[in-house]
Design a protein around this motif. Sequence first.
Motif, PDB file in Angstrom:
ATOM      1  N   LEU A 106       0.826  -1.205   0.000  1.00 10.75           N
ATOM      2  CA  LEU A 106       0.000   0.000   0.000  1.00 10.75           C
ATOM      3  C   LEU A 106       0.864   1.261   0.000  1.00 10.75           C
ATOM      4  N   LEU A 107       1.936   1.252   0.816  1.00  8.12           N
ATOM      5  CA  LEU A 107       2.817   2.426   0.868  1.00  8.12           C
ATOM      6  C   LEU A 107       3.537   2.630  -0.462  1.00  8.12           C
ATOM      7  N   TYR A 110       1.316   4.175  -3.087  1.00 10.31           N
ATOM      8  CA  TYR A 110       0.831   5.536  -2.872  1.00 10.31           C
ATOM      9  C   TYR A 110       1.236   6.508  -3.987  1.00 10.31           C
ATOM     10  N   LEU A 113      -0.730   5.834  -7.118  1.00 11.40           N
ATOM     11  CA  LEU A 113      -2.132   6.244  -7.079  1.00 11.40           C
ATOM     12  C   LEU A 113      -2.297   7.664  -7.606  1.00 11.40           C
ATOM     13  N   ILE A 192      -7.513   2.237  -6.877  1.00 19.03           N
ATOM     14  CA  ILE A 192      -7.620   3.395  -5.984  1.00 19.03           C
ATOM     15  C   ILE A 192      -8.826   3.236  -5.055  1.00 19.03           C
ATOM     16  N   PHE A 195      -8.034   0.677  -2.515  1.00 20.56           N
ATOM     17  CA  PHE A 195      -7.096   1.260  -1.551  1.00 20.56           C
ATOM     18  C   PHE A 195      -7.851   2.112  -0.533  1.00 20.56           C
ATOM     19  N   ILE A 199      -8.102   1.399   3.569  1.00 20.69           N
ATOM     20  CA  ILE A 199      -7.693   2.407   4.547  1.00 20.69           C
ATOM     21  C   ILE A 199      -8.867   2.793   5.447  1.00 20.69           C
ATOM     22  N   LEU A 215      -3.604  12.294   7.758  1.00 22.50           N
ATOM     23  CA  LEU A 215      -3.906  11.285   6.736  1.00 22.50           C
ATOM     24  C   LEU A 215      -5.385  11.276   6.366  1.00 22.50           C
ATOM     25  N   VAL A 219      -5.181  11.294   2.373  1.00 20.95           N
ATOM     26  CA  VAL A 219      -5.567  10.113   1.597  1.00 20.95           C
ATOM     27  C   VAL A 219      -6.727  10.421   0.643  1.00 20.95           C
ATOM     28  N   ASN A 222      -5.520  12.794  -2.197  1.00 17.80           N
ATOM     29  CA  ASN A 222      -4.682  12.134  -3.203  1.00 17.80           C
ATOM     30  C   ASN A 222      -5.491  11.149  -4.045  1.00 17.80           C
ATOM     31  N   VAL A 223      -6.484  10.531  -3.421  1.00 19.05           N
ATOM     32  CA  VAL A 223      -7.369   9.633  -4.175  1.00 19.05           C
ATOM     33  C   VAL A 223      -8.121  10.410  -5.244  1.00 19.05           C
TER      34      VAL A 223
END
Length: 273
Positions: A106-107, A110, A113, A192, A195, A199, A215, A219, A222-223
Amino acid sequence: MAKTAAQLAQENTALRAQLTPANKTYYESLMVYIRSQAVGKDELAVEQELLAILTDILSAQQDGQSAEDYFGKNPQETADAILAALPNKWRELLNLVLYAGGACILLMAYPMLIDPARPLDVGAALFIAAYCLIIIVLLSRLFGQSRYGRPLSDRTANWLLLGFLLPGIFFGLLMKTAWRFYFPGVGGIILILAFLLIIGFVFWRKEKKNWKDPLIFLVPMNVIIGLIQRIPTGNQFFNHTPNGRYVILAAFGVLFIVYYILVWWFSRRHRSR
């Protein structure tokens, strides 16, 4: 309703405040040793046993007996006997491996994404996960064993952890394996959303939710950027026009300021109540 391992650990922390300084030192050394050596053991059984030991020490303390008198002057032998009697639960070790691998993937995903042109290197992510897991387990065992050998301070343990982890992580980030995947279009949109769902599920399962965590803003933001860039019109504007990137940065900065204003306002409103 049966208590979870986390709930038992919280109860353990609360009860330890009742110990005398000498008994607290004795018990916490025993506790750290057992927890650090219990990889592959049933976590619930470990916490139940630690709580039972603590209860016995508190009972003996009320009768004027010290933990050392009650359990003996060689607690490592007692701890080793307890560990040998605890049931193995390799499923928990497998879960730990899967969580570590999933977290690293996942990291590593990132940046991909946000930018469709960047790949996800699954091989490098798995290398970092395996390396970090091995180092953490080994240093945890070393730290636990130091309780009954040459003392190892928390500060030294932290420096050792950083000293061993950083080179492996840096090497992993530079790696380029055959397991590199690009997700520019519909596949990227599906990934995405998956993800975001993962999360959100992890955050929702947390017992203590920190709504001020950056976050929570970063998150979803950024999504949104990642989704827009995978739509042909959005990709054309943000990646093929002179001002596209600047618009992203400006919007990001404005929304970041708005987020912290809302956090401040809700915090102030909560305190006034």
